[in-house]
Design a protein around this motif. Structure first.
Motif, PDB file in Angstrom:
ATOM      1  N   ALA A  59      82.720  16.047  13.030  1.00  6.34           N
ATOM      2  CA  ALA A  59      84.031  15.571  12.585  1.00  6.34           C
ATOM      3  C   ALA A  59      84.719  14.745  13.675  1.00  6.34           C
ATOM      4  O   ALA A  59      85.293  13.683  13.395  1.00  6.34           O
ATOM      5  CB  ALA A  59      84.912  16.751  12.184  1.00  6.34           C
ATOM      6  N   ALA A  60      84.644  15.205  14.917  1.00  3.24           N
ATOM      7  CA  ALA A  60      85.245  14.459  16.023  1.00  3.24           C
ATOM      8  C   ALA A  60      84.525  13.136  16.247  1.00  3.24           C
ATOM      9  O   ALA A  60      85.157  12.115  16.554  1.00  3.24           O
ATOM     10  CB  ALA A  60      85.231  15.300  17.293  1.00  3.24           C
ATOM     11  N   GLY A  61      83.207  13.121  16.094  1.00  6.70           N
ATOM     12  CA  GLY A  61      82.447  11.886  16.246  1.00  6.70           C
ATOM     13  C   GLY A  61      82.794  10.857  15.184  1.00  6.70           C
ATOM     14  O   GLY A  61      82.969   9.669  15.483  1.00  6.70           O
ATOM     15  N   ILE A  62      82.900  11.296  13.943  1.00  8.11           N
ATOM     16  CA  ILE A  62      83.267  10.383  12.860  1.00  8.11           C
ATOM     17  C   ILE A  62      84.684   9.864  13.063  1.00  8.11           C
ATOM     18  O   ILE A  62      84.951   8.666  12.904  1.00  8.11           O
ATOM     19  CB  ILE A  62      83.104  11.074  11.492  1.00  8.11           C
ATOM     20  CG1 ILE A  62      81.620  11.297  11.204  1.00  8.11           C
ATOM     21  CG2 ILE A  62      83.759  10.264  10.380  1.00  8.11           C
ATOM     22  CD1 ILE A  62      81.332  12.154   9.987  1.00  8.11           C
ATOM     23  N   THR A  63      85.596  10.748  13.437  1.00  9.94           N
ATOM     24  CA  THR A  63      86.976  10.329  13.683  1.00  9.94           C
ATOM     25  C   THR A  63      87.045   9.310  14.820  1.00  9.94           C
ATOM     26  O   THR A  63      87.746   8.298  14.709  1.00  9.94           O
ATOM     27  CB  THR A  63      87.852  11.554  14.020  1.00  9.94           C
ATOM     28  OG1 THR A  63      87.781  12.474  12.933  1.00  9.94           O
ATOM     29  CG2 THR A  63      89.293  11.150  14.250  1.00  9.94           C
ATOM     30  N   GLY A  69      86.676   1.768  15.416  1.00 10.40           N
ATOM     31  CA  GLY A  69      86.352   0.628  14.568  1.00 10.40           C
ATOM     32  C   GLY A  69      87.579  -0.134  14.101  1.00 10.40           C
ATOM     33  O   GLY A  69      87.522  -1.339  13.877  1.00 10.40           O
ATOM     34  N   LYS A  70      88.690   0.554  13.965  1.00 11.18           N
ATOM     35  CA  LYS A  70      89.916  -0.094  13.492  1.00 11.18           C
ATOM     36  C   LYS A  70      90.669  -0.810  14.601  1.00 11.18           C
ATOM     37  O   LYS A  70      91.364  -1.776  14.338  1.00 11.18           O
ATOM     38  CB  LYS A  70      90.832   0.936  12.834  1.00 11.18           C
ATOM     39  CG  LYS A  70      90.303   1.432  11.515  1.00 11.18           C
ATOM     40  CD  LYS A  70      91.269   2.370  10.855  1.00 11.18           C
ATOM     41  CE  LYS A  70      90.721   2.809   9.513  1.00 11.18           C
ATOM     42  NZ  LYS A  70      91.637   3.724   8.818  1.00 11.18           N
ATOM     43  N   ARG A  71      90.540  -0.326  15.811  1.00 10.08           N
ATOM     44  CA  ARG A  71      91.256  -0.921  16.941  1.00 10.08           C
ATOM     45  C   ARG A  71      90.325  -1.824  17.728  1.00 10.08           C
ATOM     46  O   ARG A  71      89.248  -1.413  18.119  1.00 10.08           O
ATOM     47  CB  ARG A  71      91.771   0.164  17.878  1.00 10.08           C
ATOM     48  CG  ARG A  71      92.803   1.044  17.306  1.00 10.08           C
ATOM     49  CD  ARG A  71      93.270   1.996  18.371  1.00 10.08           C
ATOM     50  NE  ARG A  71      94.274   2.894  17.847  1.00 10.08           N
ATOM     51  CZ  ARG A  71      94.796   3.874  18.538  1.00 10.08           C
ATOM     52  NH1 ARG A  71      94.413   4.087  19.776  1.00 10.08           N
ATOM     53  NH2 ARG A  71      95.701   4.649  18.013  1.00 10.08           N
ATOM     54  N   GLN A  72      90.779  -3.041  17.988  1.00 10.88           N
ATOM     55  CA  GLN A  72      89.973  -3.909  18.829  1.00 10.88           C
ATOM     56  C   GLN A  72      90.418  -3.783  20.279  1.00 10.88           C
ATOM     57  O   GLN A  72      89.594  -3.774  21.183  1.00 10.88           O
ATOM     58  CB  GLN A  72      90.087  -5.351  18.377  1.00 10.88           C
ATOM     59  CG  GLN A  72      89.170  -6.278  19.137  1.00 10.88           C
ATOM     60  CD  GLN A  72      89.107  -7.649  18.506  1.00 10.88           C
ATOM     61  OE1 GLN A  72      89.684  -7.880  17.463  1.00 10.88           O
ATOM     62  NE2 GLN A  72      88.406  -8.545  19.134  1.00 10.88           N
ATOM     63  N   LEU A  77      88.375   2.607  25.754  1.00  9.24           N
ATOM     64  CA  LEU A  77      89.114   3.819  26.120  1.00  9.24           C
ATOM     65  C   LEU A  77      89.079   4.836  24.990  1.00  9.24           C
ATOM     66  O   LEU A  77      88.946   6.039  25.235  1.00  9.24           O
ATOM     67  CB  LEU A  77      90.563   3.461  26.473  1.00  9.24           C
ATOM     68  CG  LEU A  77      91.452   4.609  26.892  1.00  9.24           C
ATOM     69  CD1 LEU A  77      90.909   5.267  28.157  1.00  9.24           C
ATOM     70  CD2 LEU A  77      92.880   4.134  27.110  1.00  9.24           C
ATOM     71  N   THR A  78      89.169   4.363  23.761  1.00 11.07           N
ATOM     72  CA  THR A  78      89.089   5.270  22.609  1.00 11.07           C
ATOM     73  C   THR A  78      87.739   5.961  22.559  1.00 11.07           C
ATOM     74  O   THR A  78      87.656   7.174  22.337  1.00 11.07           O
ATOM     75  CB  THR A  78      89.337   4.489  21.304  1.00 11.07           C
ATOM     76  OG1 THR A  78      90.614   3.852  21.368  1.00 11.07           O
ATOM     77  CG2 THR A  78      89.280   5.397  20.097  1.00 11.07           C
ATOM     78  N   VAL A  79      86.673   5.204  22.774  1.00 11.72           N
ATOM     79  CA  VAL A  79      85.318   5.784  22.754  1.00 11.72           C
ATOM     80  C   VAL A  79      85.145   6.760  23.919  1.00 11.72           C
ATOM     81  O   VAL A  79      84.571   7.842  23.760  1.00 11.72           O
ATOM     82  CB  VAL A  79      84.246   4.677  22.770  1.00 11.72           C
ATOM     83  CG1 VAL A  79      82.861   5.255  22.981  1.00 11.72           C
ATOM     84  CG2 VAL A  79      84.295   3.888  21.481  1.00 11.72           C
ATOM     85  N   ALA A  80      85.643   6.399  25.100  1.00 14.22           N
ATOM     86  CA  ALA A  80      85.526   7.288  26.260  1.00 14.22           C
ATOM     87  C   ALA A  80      86.294   8.585  26.037  1.00 14.22           C
ATOM     88  O   ALA A  80      85.788   9.678  26.340  1.00 14.22           O
ATOM     89  CB  ALA A  80      86.029   6.583  27.510  1.00 14.22           C
TER      90      ALA A  80
END
Length: 103
Positions: A59-63, A69-72, A77-80
């Motif tokens: 669930a955390a991975g999908i979120t 994917g929505k933020r360019q 930083l979001t992925v990290a």
């Protein structure tokens, strides 16, 4: 960081966490890990805790993937941050799965 890189990074971390938790869910001790041996753990509870950790990790991975994917701007930083949360979930679930059933 592109969307594809963000999803691939998140999927890789999620796969590692889930693989470790599935290994923990399937563990059965052939010898005692400490001397004197502790009481025999409840293996069903150990597996349940590990499977719940897998669900939380997925669930955390999908979120993380959806948000990245929505933020360019700030995607790296979001992925990290998401990867750190995934690793934290994995660590907490592993520790809980290996300690709670033996209490």
């Amino acid at each position: 960081m592109t969307k594809a890189t963000a999803w691939a990074s998140t999927a890789a971390v999620t796969a590692i966490v889930v693989a470790v938790l599935l290994f923990i869910a399937s563990m059965r001790y052939s010898i005692a890990l400490v001397d004197p041996p502790l009481p025999v753990p409840d293996y069903a509870m150990e597996a349940l805790i590990a499977y719940l950790g897998c669900g939380l990790a997925v669930a955390a991975g999908i979120t993380t993937g959806v948000v990245a994917g929505k933020r360019q701007q700030g995607r790296g930083l979001t992925v990290a941050t998401g990867s750190a949360i995934l690793l934290g979930i994995g660590a907490l679930a592993a520790v809980a799965a290996l300690t709670i059933p033996t209490l």
